[in-house]
Design an enzyme around this catalytic site. Structure first.
Site: not given
Ligand code: HAX
Length: 425
Positions: A233, A263, A309, A318, A364
């Site tokens: 964002s 996000h 994250h 947070r 979150d």
């Molecule tokens: N559950 C399952 N798999 C997860 C995971 C989780 N909570 N967190 C990471 N992974 C997976 C990713 O999907 C990725 O898989 P692929 O390679 O198969 O695509 C792998 O682990 C490596 O990811 P990473 O390097 O650890 O994390 P990223 O930087 O790629 O992604 C995310 C960060 C926040 C998007 C990710 O941890 C996620 O999807 N978490 C769950 C959704 C979430 O809570 N989002 C909110 C984040 C905070 C925010 O921005 N709030 O607004």
């Protein structure tokens, strides 16, 4: 001129001169290198953006202008806005002056209500909220003054004026999106004597016994305000703003990014996940049941929302702040208890998956349970709350960027054929 604006008029020229000198002296020093994996990996870890309002070291979490979040969780969102912009917390007099400035700008034009009323009844609350922000673009002081030939060193001041107008109106817009979208009855007029958070709670129309919900809202609107410059964002909004699109365009655009499930939308999915476990196991599940549920979620190819994250490698401070609030005000609530238990179990499960870099809860993971406790049960609304808070950071970053005269953002992209040549493949 407000006290805050006066202060900024004093601070900004000095900061701009400092940056000019700094870049002149060290402009050719290397600050980052980019591997092919980073280019294909969402530019994770590539240093190339500038953001002074806040930073997020992986081992500490959010630091606003040099102050760790854990030391300012008691501050009101208006104080945080002042801090984001100036680098210092306001005095009582400065805070009152800013609150008055916001108060004077809170009336929302009638056409915003008309536009919201014309949207399909099943629109997502985020689509409604962001549409309302965008439709007000015609009010932009920046756009008007730009078309009149405003000088470059006045850009920040016009952006500041847009910021106050927008920030002041967001609680009323957000509250009406809630009441309209979920059939909660007519619009509630603003309370002219209430601060930004309390007025929002008032206009939502939910019970506020002992002002506990207002306390939660002040915390919530504080905690989500800013998270450095590289999150979707902030980055999207800053990119749009760098084209000198005004704050109405850029905030709305940034918040469209916040509406994504990876996000800001994660917060609506977190509570859903928690409630699913409670439904499946007829009440607060045991640790064993939660472990199995988390494993099943992973096996089905889904993410466990609220965990992981892109930057952090610790429990998000947070989340800690929300957990502490829950322990103080709703320790016996079964939904909150489940959130706390998920925290005991899920990091262990995620730690076993090698590819997951951060198994810890993010912002979150816990907030939804607290909102649910006070009767805000419609979780598709939660990202609107996040948006109202994140607007503080996005707007502050835009004011600072325009004051520093940062240029249009334009990183370089290449097709795979060129990357193949670059790496000698
Ligand atoms: N559950 C399952 N798999 C997860 C995971 C989780 N909570 N967190 C990471 N992974 C997976 C990713 O999907 C990725 O898989 P692929 O390679 O198969 O695509 C792998 O682990 C490596 O990811 P990473 O390097 O650890 O994390 P990223 O930087 O790629 O992604 C995310 C960060 C926040 C998007 C990710 O941890 C996620 O999807 N978490 C769950 C959704 C979430 O809570 N989002 C909110 C984040 C905070 C925010 O921005 N709030 O607004």
């Amino acid at each position: 001129m407000s006290m805050l604006k006066e202060k900024l008029a004093e601070i900004f020229p000095k900061q701009k001169a400092e940056i000019a000198e700094f870049v002149k002296a060290y402009g050719d020093k290397k600050v980052s290198e980019v591997t092919l994996a980073q280019a294909y990996g969402g530019m994770r870890g590539v240093k190339g953006l500038v953001c002074d309002t806040s930073e997020v070291p992986p081992d500490k979490g959010l630091i606003i202008r040099g102050i760790e979040l854990k030391n300012i969780t008691d501050k009101w969102p208006e104080e945080i806005l002042f801090l984001l912009l100036t680098g210092v917390l306001p005095s009582a007099e400065e805070l009152k002056d800013l609150q008055d400035e916001i108060k004077a700008a809170e009336d929302v034009p009638q056409y915003v209500w008309d536009v919201l009323d014309a949207m399909p009844a099943d629109s997502h609350p985020m689509a409604m909220f962001n549409t309302a922000v965008l439709v007000m673009q015609k009010e932009s002081v920046f756009a008007k003054r730009y078309s009149e030939g405003m000088k470059k060193d006045e850009y920040w001041s016009a952006t500041y004026d847009d910021m106050i107008q927008i920030v002041a109106k967001l609680p009323a817009i957000g509250a009406w999106v809630y009441r309209k979208r979920f059939g909660k009855g007519p619009r509630i007029e603003t309370n002219k004597n209430a601060d930004w958070s309390k007025n929002y709670v008032h206009m939502l129309g939910l019970p506020d016994k002992n002002e506990e919900f207002t306390k939660l809202m002040r915390l919530y609107l504080n905690l989500h305000s800013d998270h450095e410059g590289g999150n979707v964002s902030a980055y999207a909004a800053a990119t749009i703003n760098s084209a000198l699109s005004d704050l109405y365009y850029s905030l709305s655009g940034g918040l469209n990014g916040l509406a994504g499930p990876l996000h800001g939308l994660a917060n609506q999915e977190c509570l859903d996940w928690v409630l699913q476990t409670m439904k499946l196991f007829n009440g607060a599940p045991t640790e064993e049941q939660l472990e199995k549920f988390a494993e099943d979620t992973l096996a089905s190819g889904k993410v466990v929302p609220g965990y992981g994250h892109a930057v952090l490698r610790i429990t998000d401070p947070r989340f800690d702040a929300f957990l502490a609030f829950g322990k103080e005000y709703m320790a016996e609530d079964p939904v909150f208890q489940t959130v706390a238990r998920v925290f005991d179990v899920v990091p262990k499960v995620l730690s076993k998956v090698q590819k997951i870099k951060d198994p810890w809860p993010n912002v979150d993971a816990g907030s939804g349970a607290l909102l649910y406790h006070y009767g805000l049960e419609e979780f598709s609304y939660y990202t609107v709350l996040f948006s109202i808070s994140r607007a503080l950071g996005v707007c502050a970053q835009a004011v600072v960027s325009r004051a520093m005269g940062y240029p249009i953002t334009r990183p370089k992209s290449l097709p795979i054929s060129e990357y193949k040549k670059l790496v000698g493949a």
